[in-house]
Write an enzyme that holds these catalytic residues in place. Structure first.
Site, mmCIF file in Angstrom:
data_model
loop_
_atom_site.group_PDB
_atom_site.id
_atom_site.type_symbol
_atom_site.label_atom_id
_atom_site.label_comp_id
_atom_site.label_asym_id
_atom_site.label_seq_id
_atom_site.Cartn_x
_atom_site.Cartn_y
_atom_site.Cartn_z
ATOM 1 N N ARG A 76 14.165 3.548 7.365
ATOM 2 C CA ARG A 76 14.185 5.020 7.355
ATOM 3 C C ARG A 76 12.790 5.572 7.125
ATOM 4 O O ARG A 76 12.332 6.478 7.829
ATOM 5 C CB ARG A 76 15.133 5.511 6.251
ATOM 6 C CG ARG A 76 15.083 7.035 6.058
ATOM 7 C CD ARG A 76 15.838 7.468 4.823
ATOM 8 N NE ARG A 76 15.350 6.856 3.620
ATOM 9 C CZ ARG A 76 14.282 7.267 2.931
ATOM 10 N NH1 ARG A 76 13.584 8.310 3.346
ATOM 11 N NH2 ARG A 76 13.903 6.646 1.826
ATOM 12 N N ARG A 77 12.085 5.036 6.132
ATOM 13 C CA ARG A 77 10.749 5.544 5.834
ATOM 14 C C ARG A 77 9.783 5.265 6.990
ATOM 15 O O ARG A 77 8.934 6.100 7.303
ATOM 16 C CB ARG A 77 10.234 4.919 4.534
ATOM 17 C CG ARG A 77 10.963 5.429 3.296
ATOM 18 C CD ARG A 77 10.584 4.641 2.056
ATOM 19 N NE ARG A 77 11.266 5.150 0.870
ATOM 20 C CZ ARG A 77 11.494 4.435 -0.228
ATOM 21 N NH1 ARG A 77 11.090 3.177 -0.291
ATOM 22 N NH2 ARG A 77 12.121 4.967 -1.251
ATOM 23 N N LYS B 84 22.008 3.887 -3.892
ATOM 24 C CA LYS B 84 21.577 3.837 -2.498
ATOM 25 C C LYS B 84 21.703 2.435 -1.909
ATOM 26 O O LYS B 84 21.752 2.272 -0.683
ATOM 27 C CB LYS B 84 20.142 4.340 -2.349
ATOM 28 C CG LYS B 84 19.061 3.428 -2.878
ATOM 29 C CD LYS B 84 17.675 4.025 -2.662
ATOM 30 C CE LYS B 84 16.571 3.141 -3.220
ATOM 31 N NZ LYS B 84 16.477 1.839 -2.527
ATOM 32 N N ASP B 85 21.749 1.402 -2.760
ATOM 33 C CA ASP B 85 21.879 0.024 -2.283
ATOM 34 C C ASP B 85 23.327 -0.389 -2.059
ATOM 35 O O ASP B 85 23.584 -1.445 -1.472
ATOM 36 C CB ASP B 85 21.261 -0.951 -3.301
ATOM 37 C CG ASP B 85 19.756 -0.798 -3.431
ATOM 38 O OD1 ASP B 85 19.121 -0.358 -2.452
ATOM 39 O OD2 ASP B 85 19.230 -1.125 -4.511
ATOM 40 N N CYS C 250 21.787 0.724 4.481
ATOM 41 C CA CYS C 250 20.413 0.874 3.992
ATOM 42 C C CYS C 250 19.386 0.442 5.027
ATOM 43 O O CYS C 250 18.190 0.667 4.847
ATOM 44 C CB CYS C 250 20.231 0.078 2.703
ATOM 45 S SG CYS C 250 20.483 -1.699 2.891
ATOM 46 N N ARG D 155 4.284 -3.516 -5.184
ATOM 47 C CA ARG D 155 4.020 -2.707 -3.988
ATOM 48 C C ARG D 155 2.935 -1.668 -4.258
ATOM 49 O O ARG D 155 2.087 -1.397 -3.416
ATOM 50 C CB ARG D 155 5.313 -2.032 -3.519
ATOM 51 C CG ARG D 155 6.259 -2.979 -2.789
ATOM 52 C CD ARG D 155 7.512 -2.281 -2.342
ATOM 53 N NE ARG D 155 8.466 -2.113 -3.434
ATOM 54 C CZ ARG D 155 9.522 -1.311 -3.386
ATOM 55 N NH1 ARG D 155 9.745 -0.577 -2.305
ATOM 56 N NH2 ARG D 155 10.346 -1.228 -4.417
ATOM 57 N N ARG E 297 7.520 -5.687 0.768
ATOM 58 C CA ARG E 297 8.667 -5.782 -0.136
ATOM 59 C C ARG E 297 8.169 -6.209 -1.499
ATOM 60 O O ARG E 297 6.996 -6.464 -1.702
ATOM 61 C CB ARG E 297 9.692 -6.785 0.417
ATOM 62 C CG ARG E 297 10.521 -6.242 1.573
ATOM 63 C CD ARG E 297 11.774 -7.072 1.772
ATOM 64 N NE ARG E 297 12.533 -7.152 0.539
ATOM 65 C CZ ARG E 297 13.325 -8.187 0.205
ATOM 66 N NH1 ARG E 297 13.438 -9.214 1.021
ATOM 67 N NH2 ARG E 297 13.987 -8.180 -0.935
#
Length: 314
Positions: free
Chosen positions: A134-135, A89-90, A244, A158, A152
């Site tokens: 996105r989130r 995904k990165d 991303c 996190r 981050r």
């Protein structure tokens, strides 16, 4: 391949230095199994995203991404590593010249996880941590009454924020499971409402295009259905000129030759969403991704994404 010890070829596998990245390397090596003629050695590479854990990702890497992958690709091109392992995904959808991806290994859980509360149980005004555009957009669309707190850092860091001022955090289920933190998952978010990042949960196994023998060996251990799914998701992202740092979610599955692909584009304020699903048989994954992207465009995806790319959102 980098060198040999006796008759055994030494293959250097590069990845980020985080614990999660090294677990991903070991996952790949374990999946490849014992090979009497190849010895795998891991090498850590520091990336821009690892050096700077405070700046928002979209400001670090721009729309094309690469903040967690560019240094690894440079090491691969320079011959200092033979395989680069990324979180797929990165990885930007446009590959650099001279590098190719092997067939995707079996994919881990692609869904997003809410930790600390269920979505329905979040109180009005709850503080939810995530650093993903996105989130943020998807959560704001579903629960406009909560406060999103940009965060981050590594996964345990996190997750620990739940004990220091946050009601919940959103993380990739695959990362939590790989780190042995699955017990922290309170709810797996419904992908029909909260589709994950394209290719989330999948490993990118990248090699030099000229290393045909190594590529063939890696391809033999790939999962063709997982590979088709992530290729469709990434093709859709590429057609929408996303990365991303834009709120595009997509999830595909392929079983018995039938590919199903769903996707959603959401405005950063959560007020606009376009979503659709495509199910096809016998169509190549990239074509399916392009078809669904065109369907989303017809429903207004370009207007949402164009607004996000304006300077006021940077």
């Amino acid at each position: 391949m980098t060198g040999n010890v006796g008759c055994v070829e030494t293959v250097i596998v590069g990845a980020r230095g985080s614990r999660l990245a090294q677990i991903m390397v070991n996952e790949l090596i374990d999946h490849l199994g014992a090979c009497p003629v190849v010895e795998f050695k891991a090498r850590s590479v520091m990336t821009d995203g690892d050096r700077d854990r405070k700046t928002p990702i979209r400001n670090l890497g721009g729309g094309a991404g690469g903040v967690f992958t560019t240094q690894l690709e440079q090491e691969l091109l320079a011959g200092r590593v033979d395989i680069a392992v990324h979180s797929l995904k990165d990885l930007p959808t446009a590959p650099p010249d001279g590098l190719v991806l092997a067939v995707t290994p079996p994919r881990a859980d692609p869904l997003d996880a809410l930790c600390g509360s269920t979505l329905a149980d979040l109180r009005a005004g709850a503080r939810v941590g995530t650093g993903s555009a996105r989130r943020i957009a998807q959560l704001t669309a579903l629960r406009p009454d909560v406060e999103v707190v940009p965060i981050r850092g590594n996964v345990p860091g996190r997750l620990a924020r739940i004990k220091s001022g946050l009601d919940a955090v959103i993380l990739a289920a695959s990362g939590l499971r790989r780190l042995g933190l699955a017990d922290a998952i309170t709810e797996l978010l419904d992908p029909s409402l909260f589709p994950p990042s394209p290719a989330q949960g999948a490993l990118a196994v990248q090699v030099r295009a000229g290393d045909r023998e190594l590529l063939e060996m890696l391809n033999a251990f790939g999962d063709p259905d997982a590979d088709a799914a992530v290729r469709a998701e990434r093709a859709l992202l590429a057609e929408l000129h996303g990365g991303c740092s834009v709120p595009v979610g997509a999830l595909a599955t392929r079983r018995d030759g039938v590919l199903s692909l769903s996707a959603q584009v959401t405005s950063l304020d959560g007020r606009e969403r376009v979503a659709d699903t495509l199910t096809v048989t016998g169509t190549d994954p990239e074509a399916a991704g392009a078809m669904l992207a065109a369907m989303l465009r017809e429903r207004g995806a370009d207007a949402i994404l164009d607004a996000i790319r304006q300077p006021t959102f940077r």
